[in-house]
Write a protein that holds these residues in place. Structure first.
Motif: not given
Length: 441
Positions: A414-420, A357-362, A382-385
């Protein structure tokens, strides 16, 4: 188009995280050549349901809720309603999350504890014969090419096992959480443990594939059952589904620095470490309690968390709200500075469903975990720590980075959209469809 009979006791409108995984599969399997037919448990009580999820079900999806006799659920829901009416108002408020969940009476606690220790599998085991009859009727009517069973409850796996042994249907047994490797299994009576270990082995031997949701669980079961085929246990991660929440850009954070927890705190999942980190940041930066906020959509079951907020001078910062419809919750996540993701203590088998869900929220994720797998997933996307469990200083540093990012400093993530997108519902459902193709021949 081939047909798969999906047995998922938890299914919308139930808002349980366990019901969202089969929902996503049911929505996207047709695009991969599989028509789902669902045997589900009944709707829950008003507190357990999110009727907005019903709108996400495909219009032509065939769903039978005849898992157990209907009168069972009428009696259960009446009892739940009566309990709420008789409960003191202060305790009723606490059920919604404004305080720690009320402890039941001594008799209720004794009954619940004995059930956990002495009842094999789960409380739904009594419904297995009825569910088997319903499943066999659906098999006659729809002639499925394969059967997929999503557990918990683990007793549902016995329905799939019956269809495999009696009718020879290809069978996928899914464990969203491990069964006998579950942290709660240790509390079972020795005789119940022995029975469940035998049942688990029967399921693993009979199933054409056993699906788990983490590599850690897959590797553990491969060690537990080294005599089974090497490819018997497969890992298929959970996913996020953009179709379940309207697309919207993340709003720039405003007001107090806000961390959000999407769901309830229970067991080892506690708000205390993050509250201590917020207090540390407040003292280091000369902030006031009104400048910081921890927003929880759910409950804080531990009275110590509420007491800690008071002791730390953060009572004003802790905001606990009732559960909201899924799309509304995602919208709130998109306005946060940080999304708090505490894992299940030191356990490494579990990846909380809210991670997707957090991946979706961005928005940036602050993850407190002992799991190398979760740490790796956050780094790759690249979605967080990720910080170690109980690392208050590390969490305070992450909060400080989020505060500095508001002033133009480097972003926390620094999100990587392809990886997400590897964790999107269409992509993950494609993995299940490929497995169905494989076992159905």
């Amino acid at each position: 188009m081939r047909t798969v009979l999906m047995i998922a006791f938890l299914f919308p409108p139930r808002a349980s995280i366990g019901g969202k995984r089969p929902l996503r599969f049911a929505r996207h399997l047709p695009a991969h050549g599989w028509r789902p037919v669902v045997l589900a448990g009944p709707p829950g009580t008003a507190e357990e349901n999110d009727d907005s999820l019903l709108a996400a079900l495909p219009a032509d999806l065939q769903v039978s809720r005849d898992y157990a006799p209907p009168w069972i659920w009428a009696v259960r829901n009446f009892g739940e309603g009566l309990d709420q009416r008789l409960r003191p108002k202060t305790q009723a408020r606490n059920r919604t999350g404004t305080g720690p969940a009320p402890a039941g009476g001594k008799l209720a606690g004794l009954v619940e504890g004995l059930g956990d220790r002495l009842v094999p599998l789960d409380g739904n085991i009594a419904f297995v014969p009825y569910a088997c009859r319903t499943a066999e009727r659906l098999v006659r009517e729809t002639r499925p090419d394969a059967v997929y069973v999503s557990s918990y409850p683990y007793s549902a796996l016995l329905v799939g096992l019956t269809l495999k042994l009696h009718l020879g249907l290809p069978f996928i047994a899914e464990l969203r959480d491990p069964w006998t490797l579950n942290v709660q299994f240790a509390a079972r009576h020795p005789a119940v443990k022995a029975l469940e270990r035998r049942l688990e082995r029967l399921v693993f031997e009979a199933a054409d594939a056993v699906v788990v949701t983490t590599d850690a669980v897959r590797e553990a079961y491969e060690r537990l059952y080294p005599d089974l085929p090497a490819d018997r246990v497969r890992r298929i991660y959970s996913s996020y589904d953009e179709g379940l929440a309207p697309a919207a850009p993340a709003a720039p954070p405003a007001g107090p620095l806000t961390a959000v927890h999407f769901g309830s705190f229970y067991g080892p999942r506690r708000a205390l470490p993050l509250l201590r980190a917020m207090a540390r940041l407040r003292d280091e930066r000369g902030l006031a309690a009104r400048d910081l906020r921890l927003l929880v959509f759910g409950r804080l079951d531990a009275a110590e968390d509420h007491q800690a907020a008071r002791d730390l001078g953060l009572e004003e910062s802790l905001v606990v709200r009732e559960r909201v419809p899924y799309a509304e919750g995602i919208a709130a996540l998109r306005q946060a500075d940080l999304l708090y993701l505490p894992a299940f203590g030191e356990e490494t088998f579990y990846i909380p469903g809210k991670m997707y869900d957090y991946f979706l929220a961005g928005r940036p994720i602050l993850c407190e975990t002992a799991s190398r797998e979760m740490t790796r997933m956050l780094a790759e996307t690249g979605t967080g720590v990720a910080v170690p469990v109980g690392d208050v200083a590390g969490m305070a540093r992450c909060l400080a980075r989020a505060l500095d990012a508001r002033a133009g400093g480097p972003a926390v993530a620094a999100p990587d959209r392809a990886a997400i997108e590897r964790f999107s519902a269409p992509a993950i459902t494609g993995e299940l469809a490929a497995l169905l193709d494989e076992i159905a021949g």
